[in-house]
Design a protein around this motif. Sequence first.
Motif, PDB file in Angstrom:
ATOM      1  N   VAL A  13       1.779  -0.217   4.837  1.00  0.00           N
ATOM      2  CA  VAL A  13       1.459  -0.772   3.512  1.00  0.00           C
ATOM      3  C   VAL A  13       0.238  -0.089   2.899  1.00  0.00           C
ATOM      4  N   LYS A  14      -0.751   0.247   3.706  1.00  0.00           N
ATOM      5  CA  LYS A  14      -1.944   0.902   3.162  1.00  0.00           C
ATOM      6  C   LYS A  14      -1.580   2.254   2.555  1.00  0.00           C
ATOM      7  N   ASP A  55      -9.704  -2.243  -0.722  1.00  0.00           N
ATOM      8  CA  ASP A  55      -8.493  -3.039  -0.948  1.00  0.00           C
ATOM      9  C   ASP A  55      -8.020  -3.699   0.341  1.00  0.00           C
ATOM     10  N   TYR A  56      -8.206  -3.000   1.440  1.00  0.00           N
ATOM     11  CA  TYR A  56      -7.671  -3.430   2.732  1.00  0.00           C
ATOM     12  C   TYR A  56      -8.593  -4.410   3.459  1.00  0.00           C
ATOM     13  N   GLN A  57      -9.842  -4.474   3.029  1.00  0.00           N
ATOM     14  CA  GLN A  57     -10.855  -5.265   3.727  1.00  0.00           C
ATOM     15  C   GLN A  57     -10.503  -6.750   3.876  1.00  0.00           C
ATOM     16  N   PRO A  58      -9.852  -7.392   2.877  1.00  0.00           N
ATOM     17  CA  PRO A  58      -9.524  -8.819   3.050  1.00  0.00           C
ATOM     18  C   PRO A  58      -8.681  -9.113   4.280  1.00  0.00           C
ATOM     19  N   GLU A 117      -3.760   2.575  10.521  1.00  0.00           N
ATOM     20  CA  GLU A 117      -4.798   1.930   9.713  1.00  0.00           C
ATOM     21  C   GLU A 117      -6.175   2.033  10.358  1.00  0.00           C
ATOM     22  N   GLY A 118      -6.237   2.307  11.672  1.00  0.00           N
ATOM     23  CA  GLY A 118      -7.510   2.497  12.358  1.00  0.00           C
ATOM     24  C   GLY A 118      -8.077   1.276  13.034  1.00  0.00           C
ATOM     25  N   PRO A 122      -3.591   7.568   2.660  1.00  0.00           N
ATOM     26  CA  PRO A 122      -3.395   6.698   1.495  1.00  0.00           C
ATOM     27  C   PRO A 122      -4.055   7.220   0.214  1.00  0.00           C
ATOM     28  N   GLN A 123      -5.151   7.973   0.322  1.00  0.00           N
ATOM     29  CA  GLN A 123      -5.862   8.469  -0.866  1.00  0.00           C
ATOM     30  C   GLN A 123      -5.470   9.900  -1.246  1.00  0.00           C
TER      31      GLN A 123
END
Length: 431
Positions: free
Chosen positions: A36-37, A46-49, A84-85, A143-144
Amino acid sequence: MTDTPPAASVEKFRDWRFGLFVHWGLYSLPARHEWVKNRERLTDEDYQPYFDHFEPDLYDPRAWARAAREAGMRYAVLTTKHHEGFCLWDSEVSDYTVAKTAWGKDLVGPFVEACRAEGLGVGFYHSLIDWHHPEFPIDVVHPQRDDEEAKAKAAGRDIAVYADYLHAQTRELLTNYGPIDIMWFDFSYPNHNYPDGSPGHGKGRDDWRSEELMAMVRELQPDILINDRLDIPGDFVTPEQYQPDSPMQRDGVPVLWEACQTLNGSWGYDRDNLDWKSPELLVKMLVDSVSKDGNLLLNVGPTGRGEFDPRALATLASIGEWMRLHERSIRGARPAEYTAPADCRFTQKGDRLYLHLFSWPMGHIHLHGLAGKVKYAQLLNDASEIKRIVNDPHQQAQNTTMGGVSSETLTLKLPIQKPNVLVPVIELFLS
């Protein structure tokens, strides 16, 4: 070059035949695919939540391991870190771990202990890629990749620094949890470019320092098996999301292999994905793999609270009921020297040959080359006898009389009603 894996480890792997894959991480919270990322081009912000709200309060690894064992699985492989790490253990070289979440506790150790308690072999999946690490370059699968400003800021990132981190974490995993059976790295992409043909800065053996990494793994865990995704040959190959049409080979030589498959096309928990494979199809995939001397590693993506989806549990239970009755045609089985009829698969264990019927024929099935070689035949699910017919090649076909069948062909007389199992199996006792 790689060392030859221990023969005992290879045979243990071949005997297991069926394993559980578990993809679990922060992506279980958005619940719309483990990539998803990447797919949604999410930034770390964006992913932090998902990190902030990761709280798997229903995590019960004994329940996972029990479900796997009851499904007929004999080993399990856990994602310690996906692309995602995020790390499922308290890594000494990272703060992006479960230890820093609200949950705050190691998830890997309890998984290992639960598997061992249920008699399962243990494997670790570990991503070579890391979309969170500050030194992992922005490349064609990052992702970037479409964010020019982010790419400019990341221009000085050093993959060598990241490789040190990769090696350090691998060392932690293979030092802290006792004997590990499988190291499942994922993945290399050295030749990837952007769609317009411009360089994608893909990653491979030189970036990971693969030979050095593999040597360390073997030093730490001499009995381990390593997969084939380091961009150098490994101990076994890993066809993903497809079934090979023949036993797998490397340079014309048969190799150890394991098909890795999903329940519904997604590795991570995907709440709205309805593309679920039927238990019958999955059993056929397992049989097909074993008939070609391969294993099946079947994935479940747990929810954000740490449970297996009820649909996944129902599927595992259905497979488990089939395995309860037919396990001896799978566990420890090898390919047969005979050619199976159309839409069937043979496996063999010693002097017992197992015929798996993917579709149920009307009345009879003909086994070429087996006349005079079978002393008894029975349905495996209930041990009910299957009658054998000795063919006369001179017999003329007339009305209800069968004719023209080779004397080297064994014919079995089948009941009209298909047994009430996902895939019927006939057990043939060889002379």
